[in-house]
Design an enzyme around this catalytic site. Structure first.
Site, PDB file in Angstrom:
ATOM      1  N   GLU A 187     -23.059 -48.508   3.539  1.00 63.26           N
ATOM      2  CA  GLU A 187     -24.085 -49.558   3.546  1.00 63.26           C
ATOM      3  C   GLU A 187     -23.435 -50.882   3.182  1.00 63.26           C
ATOM      4  OE1 GLU A 187     -28.119 -48.094   1.862  1.00 63.26           O
ATOM      5  OE2 GLU A 187     -26.569 -47.097   0.709  1.00 63.26           O
ATOM      6  N   ARG A 212     -54.120 -46.302  -6.917  1.00 65.12           N
ATOM      7  CA  ARG A 212     -55.024 -46.696  -8.011  1.00 65.12           C
ATOM      8  C   ARG A 212     -55.651 -48.055  -7.770  1.00 65.12           C
ATOM      9  NH1 ARG A 212     -50.883 -46.646 -12.707  1.00 65.12           N
ATOM     10  NH2 ARG A 212     -49.994 -47.799 -10.974  1.00 65.12           N
ATOM     11  N   ASP A 217     -28.188 -39.646  -5.062  1.00 64.66           N
ATOM     12  CA  ASP A 217     -29.024 -40.384  -4.113  1.00 64.66           C
ATOM     13  C   ASP A 217     -28.685 -40.047  -2.659  1.00 64.66           C
ATOM     14  OD1 ASP A 217     -31.094 -42.387  -3.770  1.00 64.66           O
ATOM     15  OD2 ASP A 217     -29.537 -43.666  -2.914  1.00 64.66           O
ATOM     16  N   LYS A 262     -38.393 -37.628  -1.540  1.00 65.14           N
ATOM     17  CA  LYS A 262     -37.227 -37.486  -2.408  1.00 65.14           C
ATOM     18  C   LYS A 262     -37.344 -38.477  -3.563  1.00 65.14           C
ATOM     19  CE  LYS A 262     -33.602 -40.644  -1.472  1.00 65.14           C
ATOM     20  NZ  LYS A 262     -32.300 -41.020  -1.033  1.00 65.14           N
ATOM     21  N   HIS A 308     -28.943 -36.017   1.717  1.00 70.15           N
ATOM     22  CA  HIS A 308     -28.679 -36.400   3.110  1.00 70.15           C
ATOM     23  C   HIS A 308     -27.338 -35.887   3.622  1.00 70.15           C
ATOM     24  CE1 HIS A 308     -32.102 -38.850   2.389  1.00 70.15           C
ATOM     25  NE2 HIS A 308     -31.469 -39.818   1.771  1.00 70.15           N
ATOM     26  N   LYS A 352     -33.800 -37.952  12.055  1.00 70.79           N
ATOM     27  CA  LYS A 352     -33.077 -38.872  12.947  1.00 70.79           C
ATOM     28  C   LYS A 352     -32.722 -38.144  14.237  1.00 70.79           C
ATOM     29  CE  LYS A 352     -30.931 -41.677   9.349  1.00 70.79           C
ATOM     30  NZ  LYS A 352     -31.251 -43.063   9.632  1.00 70.79           N
TER      31      LYS A 352
END
Ligand code: NAP
Length: 488
Positions: free
Chosen positions: A216, A51, A235, A148, A240, A182
């Site tokens: 992580e 936009r 998530d 996603k 995944h 990957k």
């Protein structure tokens, strides 16, 4: 070894959300790298759209800045960035309004591949699909790429599938899960189906259990508001980790063909057993940090002291089929853990009889497939400890880093997005999720989430820099097993 670049047909790729985070960090730098690899045909165009008021010159500057920020200096140069920028255009479009659509439709060309990347909030996917159709921007062969999350439960995923199906055939829809792009994840299929070595052992008779870890070190950061509505299960696990599990567990497809591969993955998801409450541990990181303080807790990060969303989850699941009956799959993922690492470990059973007696040094064979960092494979085998003094055993790794094994090619493994975008242009859906796969994954996930919501379950606290909540250790201990160390 010289990597082969397979040419693709000329294309017009429209990126909706071209000024956003994902486009700047991954999509546009990835396209530049493909340009550098010689894979972008001369007449192809990349049309950015959002936009924001901006002309093509300003968009080119934005993309060059993104390339400078996200492509290492050694892999870019000013002349090629300028040449790449010639392929870029910008059209201002509002996904929910009328502005810009006729102009975009006027830009479309016949005789080239037409692809539309929906890199916008999922709430806009339906509006984009509808307007592409309504304003005659699309064509029967055009492709759409959908980011996603694909729904937040079975009901919303079904509704989204139905909306997209009103305007596009399944063969035109590319649901992206970047894990499938990957290199190591695709290598999983090569390792399994291009070698005779592993497949005979790849079953419940020989595999004791499988561990899949995606750890992580970062917290939710600026994504707190979004993340708190989803949590680790939605998530990471539903998409995944589910995809990783499918590639490990599926039967050999008859051919490396999109529907053959996706049919086999779907069978795995449908064979997944419901997960008992005792087989799940959810966690939330506490305040602290490696040096003993300063960093906010999860609840502080998402600005909701009462939040019950998990930043960590570990669970045990089983696959009810002939190949895997009796082999548990343990999955865990979390934020602010000890190290950033993603790996799959196939832990084999003991030898049926030890000719060395109760040898203390004995360990089971383990095949570890490392997704990050340092993509590669590691097979742990037993050998004799050197020296006199009897037969003492020691476990050693047969370690292969792809970067080392593949020389220069390995040092420059394409990013998942690069690979997947080129697959879209080629019209190859093998590494994209089919609608029924996504729905089956939600059908397994929904009751698990509904279960903990009904129980009023609260996530267990864990310290930043740790391996997650203590209870997650018990998930394996009580089965006589233990998690692998989380380390880089
Ligand atoms: P973002 O930074 O918020 O960017 C959103 C983009 O959409 C901007 O370019 C924005 O530009 C545009 N936009 C917003 N409203 C619009 C409208 N009504 N019409 C046209 N364009 C509109 O989001 P993002 O992080 O890039 O994420 C994009 C998608 O990728 C989301 O579905 C997200 O879930 C998914 N994803 C992102 C990541 C990531 O690392 N960022 C990872 C995985 C998946 P204007 O405001 O100028 O319109």
């Amino acid at each position: 070894m010289v990597s082969r670049v397979i040419p693709v047909d000329p294309f017009d790729l429209v990126i909706f959300g071209a000024t956003g985070d994902l486009a700047r960090r991954k999509i546009l730098p990835g396209l530049y790298r493909r340009y550098m690899a010689g894979q972008i045909p001369e007449s192809s165009r990349i049309i950015g759209s959002a936009r924001s008021e901006m002309d093509t010159a300003a968009f080119r500057t934005l993309v060059i800045e993104a390339v400078e920020e996200f492509v290492p200096e050694a892999r870019r140069d000013a002349a090629s960035m300028k040449a790449f920028a010639e392929h870029l255009h910008y059209v201002r479009v509002d996904a929910t309004g009328e502005n810009g659509w006729p102009e975009l439709a006027g830009m479309m060309r016949d005789g080239v591949v037409r692809a539309f990347y929906f890199s916008v909030a999922p709430s806009l996917f339906g509006a984009l699909a509808e307007r592409l159709h309504h304003f005659g921007v699309t064509s029967p062969e055009a492709r759409i790429v959908v980011e996603k999350p694909f729904g937040r439960d079975l009901e919303t995923a079904r509704a989204l599938n139905a909306t997209l199906a009103e305007h596009f055939a399944e063969s035109q829809i590319y649901r992206i899960d970047h894990y499938l792009g990957k290199e190591t994840v695709q290598n999983l299929m090569a390792v399994r189906f291009a070698n005779i070595l592993f497949e005979p052992l790849w079953n419940a008779r020989h595999v004791d259990h499988v561990q899949i870890t995606v750890a992580e070190t970062v917290g939710v950061g600026g994504r707190g508001q979004y993340y708190d509505k989803s949590g680790a299960m939605r998530d990471m696990v539903q998409n995944h980790m589910m995809q990783l599990l499918c590639l490990i567990a599926m039967e050999p497809p008859y051919h490396f063909d999109p529907d053959a591969v996706r049919d086999e993955k779907l069978k795995v998801i449908r064979a997944l057993q419901p997960v008992d409450a005792d087989d799940i541990v959810r966690g939330q990181y506490r305040a602290g940090g490696k040096k003993g303080g300063g960093e906010p807790s999860y609840a502080e990060d998402v600005e909701d002291p009462a939040t019950r969303t998990e930043s960590y989850i570990a669970l045990k699941t089983q696959i009810a089929n002939w190949r895997w009956k009796g082999t548990p799959f343990y999955l865990r993922t979390g934020k602010k853990l000890r190290a950033r690492t993603s790996e799959i470990a196939i832990v084999f059973k003991e030898v049926p009889h030890s000719i060395f007696g109760d040898e203390e040094g004995w360990r089971e064979n383990v095949l570890v497939i490392r997704l990050q960092p340092n993509e590669g494979m590691n097979l742990k085998v037993m050998i004799k400890e050197p020296g006199p003094g009897g037969m003492r055993l020691v476990q050693v790794p047969l370690d292969m880093s792809f970067a080392e094994a593949l020389g220069e090619d390995g040092a420059d493994i394409p990013d998942a997005y690069e690979r997947l975008i080129m697959d879209v242009i080629r019209g190859n859906q093998t590494l994209f999720m089919r609608g029924d796969e996504v729905e089956a994954a939600w059908a397994w996930t929904d009751p698990i989430i509904a279960g903990w919501e009904a129980r009023g379950d609260r996530p267990k606290g864990y310290d930043p820099g740790s391996s997650g909540p203590e209870d997650a250790l018990m998930l394996l201990h009580r089965d006589g097993r233990r998690w692998r160390e989380i380390c880089e």
